[in-house]
Design a protein around this motif. Structure first.
Motif, PDB file in Angstrom:
ATOM      1  N   HIS A  53       0.801  -1.222   0.000  1.00 21.71           N
ATOM      2  CA  HIS A  53       0.000   0.000   0.000  1.00 21.71           C
ATOM      3  C   HIS A  53       0.835   1.274   0.000  1.00 21.71           C
ATOM      4  CE1 HIS A  53      -3.254  -2.632   2.073  1.00 21.71           C
ATOM      5  NE2 HIS A  53      -3.259  -2.792   0.757  1.00 21.71           N
ATOM      6  N   GLN A  54       2.153   1.150  -0.175  1.00 21.62           N
ATOM      7  CA  GLN A  54       3.006   2.337  -0.116  1.00 21.62           C
ATOM      8  C   GLN A  54       2.652   3.356  -1.195  1.00 21.62           C
ATOM      9  OE1 GLN A  54       7.019   0.852  -0.090  1.00 21.62           O
ATOM     10  NE2 GLN A  54       7.087   0.816   2.133  1.00 21.62           N
ATOM     11  N   ARG A  55       2.278   2.906  -2.365  1.00 20.68           N
ATOM     12  CA  ARG A  55       1.937   3.840  -3.444  1.00 20.68           C
ATOM     13  C   ARG A  55       0.602   4.536  -3.204  1.00 20.68           C
ATOM     14  NH1 ARG A  55       4.426   2.448  -9.044  1.00 20.68           N
ATOM     15  NH2 ARG A  55       6.244   1.302  -8.395  1.00 20.68           N
ATOM     16  N   THR A  56      -0.360   3.812  -2.610  1.00 19.89           N
ATOM     17  CA  THR A  56      -1.685   4.385  -2.395  1.00 19.89           C
ATOM     18  C   THR A  56      -1.763   5.184  -1.102  1.00 19.89           C
ATOM     19  OG1 THR A  56      -2.528   2.462  -1.201  1.00 19.89           O
ATOM     20  CG2 THR A  56      -2.781   2.471  -3.606  1.00 19.89           C
ATOM     21  N   GLY A  57      -0.907   4.864  -0.141  1.00 22.40           N
ATOM     22  CA  GLY A  57      -0.931   5.561   1.146  1.00 22.40           C
ATOM     23  C   GLY A  57      -2.007   5.051   2.094  1.00 22.40           C
ATOM     24  N   HIS A  58      -2.603   3.875   1.786  1.00 25.30           N
ATOM     25  CA  HIS A  58      -3.660   3.303   2.631  1.00 25.30           C
ATOM     26  C   HIS A  58      -3.072   2.877   3.972  1.00 25.30           C
ATOM     27  CE1 HIS A  58      -7.230   1.075   3.789  1.00 25.30           C
ATOM     28  NE2 HIS A  58      -6.439   0.050   4.069  1.00 25.30           N
ATOM     29  N   LEU A  59      -3.614   3.416   5.073  1.00 24.06           N
ATOM     30  CA  LEU A  59      -3.127   3.106   6.417  1.00 24.06           C
ATOM     31  C   LEU A  59      -4.029   2.074   7.087  1.00 24.06           C
ATOM     32  CD1 LEU A  59      -2.227   6.667   7.721  1.00 24.06           C
ATOM     33  CD2 LEU A  59      -0.706   4.973   6.709  1.00 24.06           C
ATOM     34  N   THR A  60      -3.417   1.224   7.908  1.00 26.34           N
ATOM     35  CA  THR A  60      -4.128   0.208   8.663  1.00 26.34           C
ATOM     36  C   THR A  60      -3.919   0.483  10.145  1.00 26.34           C
ATOM     37  OG1 THR A  60      -3.679  -1.381   6.901  1.00 26.34           O
ATOM     38  CG2 THR A  60      -4.369  -2.278   9.028  1.00 26.34           C
ATOM     39  N   GLU A  61      -4.996   0.484  10.908  1.00 29.64           N
ATOM     40  CA  GLU A  61      -4.899   0.741  12.348  1.00 29.64           C
ATOM     41  C   GLU A  61      -4.848  -0.574  13.100  1.00 29.64           C
ATOM     42  OE1 GLU A  61      -7.606   2.884  15.740  1.00 29.64           O
ATOM     43  OE2 GLU A  61      -7.584   3.772  13.741  1.00 29.64           O
ATOM     44  N   GLY A  62      -4.051  -0.612  14.168  1.00 30.62           N
ATOM     45  CA  GLY A  62      -3.969  -1.822  14.973  1.00 30.62           C
ATOM     46  C   GLY A  62      -3.156  -1.615  16.229  1.00 30.62           C
ATOM     47  N   ILE A  63      -2.952  -2.710  16.954  1.00 28.03           N
ATOM     48  CA  ILE A  63      -2.216  -2.719  18.212  1.00 28.03           C
ATOM     49  C   ILE A  63      -0.872  -3.410  17.984  1.00 28.03           C
ATOM     50  CG2 ILE A  63      -2.252  -3.451  20.641  1.00 28.03           C
ATOM     51  CD1 ILE A  63      -4.558  -1.597  20.035  1.00 28.03           C
ATOM     52  N   VAL A  64       0.212  -2.793  18.452  1.00 26.91           N
ATOM     53  CA  VAL A  64       1.564  -3.334  18.266  1.00 26.91           C
ATOM     54  C   VAL A  64       1.746  -4.595  19.103  1.00 26.91           C
ATOM     55  CG1 VAL A  64       4.033  -2.887  18.568  1.00 26.91           C
ATOM     56  CG2 VAL A  64       2.524  -1.051  17.788  1.00 26.91           C
ATOM     57  N   LYS A  65       2.211  -5.657  18.435  1.00 28.49           N
ATOM     58  CA  LYS A  65       2.574  -6.899  19.131  1.00 28.49           C
ATOM     59  C   LYS A  65       4.089  -6.964  19.293  1.00 28.49           C
ATOM     60  CE  LYS A  65       2.232 -11.902  18.873  1.00 28.49           C
ATOM     61  NZ  LYS A  65       1.831 -13.045  18.048  1.00 28.49           N
ATOM     62  N   ASP A  66       4.829  -6.772  18.191  1.00 28.12           N
ATOM     63  CA  ASP A  66       6.295  -6.845  18.201  1.00 28.12           C
ATOM     64  C   ASP A  66       6.876  -5.658  17.451  1.00 28.12           C
ATOM     65  OD1 ASP A  66       6.361  -9.512  19.356  1.00 28.12           O
ATOM     66  OD2 ASP A  66       5.744 -10.244  17.380  1.00 28.12           O
ATOM     67  N   ILE A  67       8.024  -5.178  17.913  1.00 23.71           N
ATOM     68  CA  ILE A  67       8.772  -4.147  17.194  1.00 23.71           C
ATOM     69  C   ILE A  67       9.888  -4.861  16.433  1.00 23.71           C
ATOM     70  CG2 ILE A  67      10.179  -2.064  17.410  1.00 23.71           C
ATOM     71  CD1 ILE A  67       8.675  -1.507  20.042  1.00 23.71           C
ATOM     72  N   LEU A  68       9.903  -4.703  15.106  1.00 27.90           N
ATOM     73  CA  LEU A  68      10.835  -5.459  14.272  1.00 27.90           C
ATOM     74  C   LEU A  68      12.100  -4.674  13.913  1.00 27.90           C
ATOM     75  CD1 LEU A  68       8.184  -7.058  11.902  1.00 27.90           C
ATOM     76  CD2 LEU A  68       9.147  -7.997  14.003  1.00 27.90           C
ATOM     77  N   THR A  69      12.045  -3.347  13.935  1.00 22.26           N
ATOM     78  CA  THR A  69      13.218  -2.527  13.619  1.00 22.26           C
ATOM     79  C   THR A  69      14.079  -2.410  14.871  1.00 22.26           C
ATOM     80  OG1 THR A  69      11.998  -1.247  11.987  1.00 22.26           O
ATOM     81  CG2 THR A  69      14.001  -0.246  12.858  1.00 22.26           C
ATOM     82  N   SER A  70      15.378  -2.702  14.736  1.00 22.47           N
ATOM     83  CA  SER A  70      16.262  -2.646  15.907  1.00 22.47           C
ATOM     84  C   SER A  70      16.899  -1.275  16.110  1.00 22.47           C
ATOM     85  CB  SER A  70      17.350  -3.716  15.792  1.00 22.47           C
ATOM     86  OG  SER A  70      18.091  -3.505  14.606  1.00 22.47           O
ATOM     87  N   SER A  71      16.994  -0.456  15.046  1.00 23.46           N
ATOM     88  CA  SER A  71      17.626   0.860  15.186  1.00 23.46           C
ATOM     89  C   SER A  71      16.689   1.826  15.909  1.00 23.46           C
ATOM     90  CB  SER A  71      18.019   1.412  13.823  1.00 23.46           C
ATOM     91  OG  SER A  71      16.885   1.608  13.030  1.00 23.46           O
ATOM     92  N   ALA A  72      17.247   2.880  16.486  1.00 21.36           N
ATOM     93  CA  ALA A  72      16.482   3.856  17.266  1.00 21.36           C
ATOM     94  C   ALA A  72      15.596   4.730  16.378  1.00 21.36           C
ATOM     95  CB  ALA A  72      17.422   4.726  18.084  1.00 21.36           C
ATOM     96  N   VAL A  73      16.046   4.979  15.128  1.00 18.75           N
ATOM     97  CA  VAL A  73      15.306   5.856  14.216  1.00 18.75           C
ATOM     98  C   VAL A  73      15.310   5.230  12.825  1.00 18.75           C
ATOM     99  CG1 VAL A  73      15.249   8.146  13.158  1.00 18.75           C
ATOM    100  CG2 VAL A  73      16.006   7.906  15.513  1.00 18.75           C
ATOM    101  N   HIS A  74      14.177   5.346  12.125  1.00 16.18           N
ATOM    102  CA  HIS A  74      14.108   4.924  10.721  1.00 16.18           C
ATOM    103  C   HIS A  74      13.274   5.954   9.984  1.00 16.18           C
ATOM    104  CE1 HIS A  74      13.364   2.709   7.053  1.00 16.18           C
ATOM    105  NE2 HIS A  74      14.337   1.881   7.411  1.00 16.18           N
ATOM    106  N   HIS A  75      13.823   6.521   8.912  1.00 21.59           N
ATOM    107  CA  HIS A  75      13.183   7.645   8.228  1.00 21.59           C
ATOM    108  C   HIS A  75      11.829   7.325   7.616  1.00 21.59           C
ATOM    109  CE1 HIS A  75      15.341   5.663   4.972  1.00 21.59           C
ATOM    110  NE2 HIS A  75      14.543   6.300   4.121  1.00 21.59           N
ATOM    111  N   ARG A  76      11.550   6.065   7.286  1.00 24.51           N
ATOM    112  CA  ARG A  76      10.245   5.695   6.706  1.00 24.51           C
ATOM    113  C   ARG A  76       9.269   5.158   7.745  1.00 24.51           C
ATOM    114  NH1 ARG A  76      11.935   1.753   2.358  1.00 24.51           N
ATOM    115  NH2 ARG A  76      13.939   2.008   3.340  1.00 24.51           N
ATOM    116  N   GLY A  77       9.715   5.010   8.982  1.00 21.98           N
ATOM    117  CA  GLY A  77       8.863   4.492  10.051  1.00 21.98           C
ATOM    118  C   GLY A  77       9.407   3.194  10.621  1.00 21.98           C
TER     119      GLY A  77
END
Length: 64
Positions: free
Chosen positions: A22-46
């Motif tokens: 959905h990156q091209r359309t920008g469609h967002l999905t709402e939900g509750i976080v189960k796991d954080i997969l990115t290990s770095s402190a900051v990521h420019h795309r989220g």
């Protein structure tokens, strides 16, 4: 709140994510976080997370 900083996201938080297909359309999905997969402190795309329903996406917005 900003979804590009890991410190703003905790398991159990309500967020809006964008999935890879959905990156091209920008469609967002709402939900509750189960796991954080990115290990770095900051990521420019989220920070990449897995929601409780299994959807994986990058956080665009942290909801109150």
């Amino acid at each position: 709140m900003d979804g590009t900083q890991r410190k703003n996201i905790t398991p159990g938080a309500r967020v809006k994510v964008i999935q890879k297909p959905h990156q091209r359309t920008g469609h967002l999905t709402e939900g509750i976080v189960k796991d954080i997969l990115t290990s770095s402190a900051v990521h420019h795309r989220g920070i990449k997370v897995r929601l409780t329903d299994g959807i994986v996406g990058r956080v665009q917005e942290v909801l109150p």
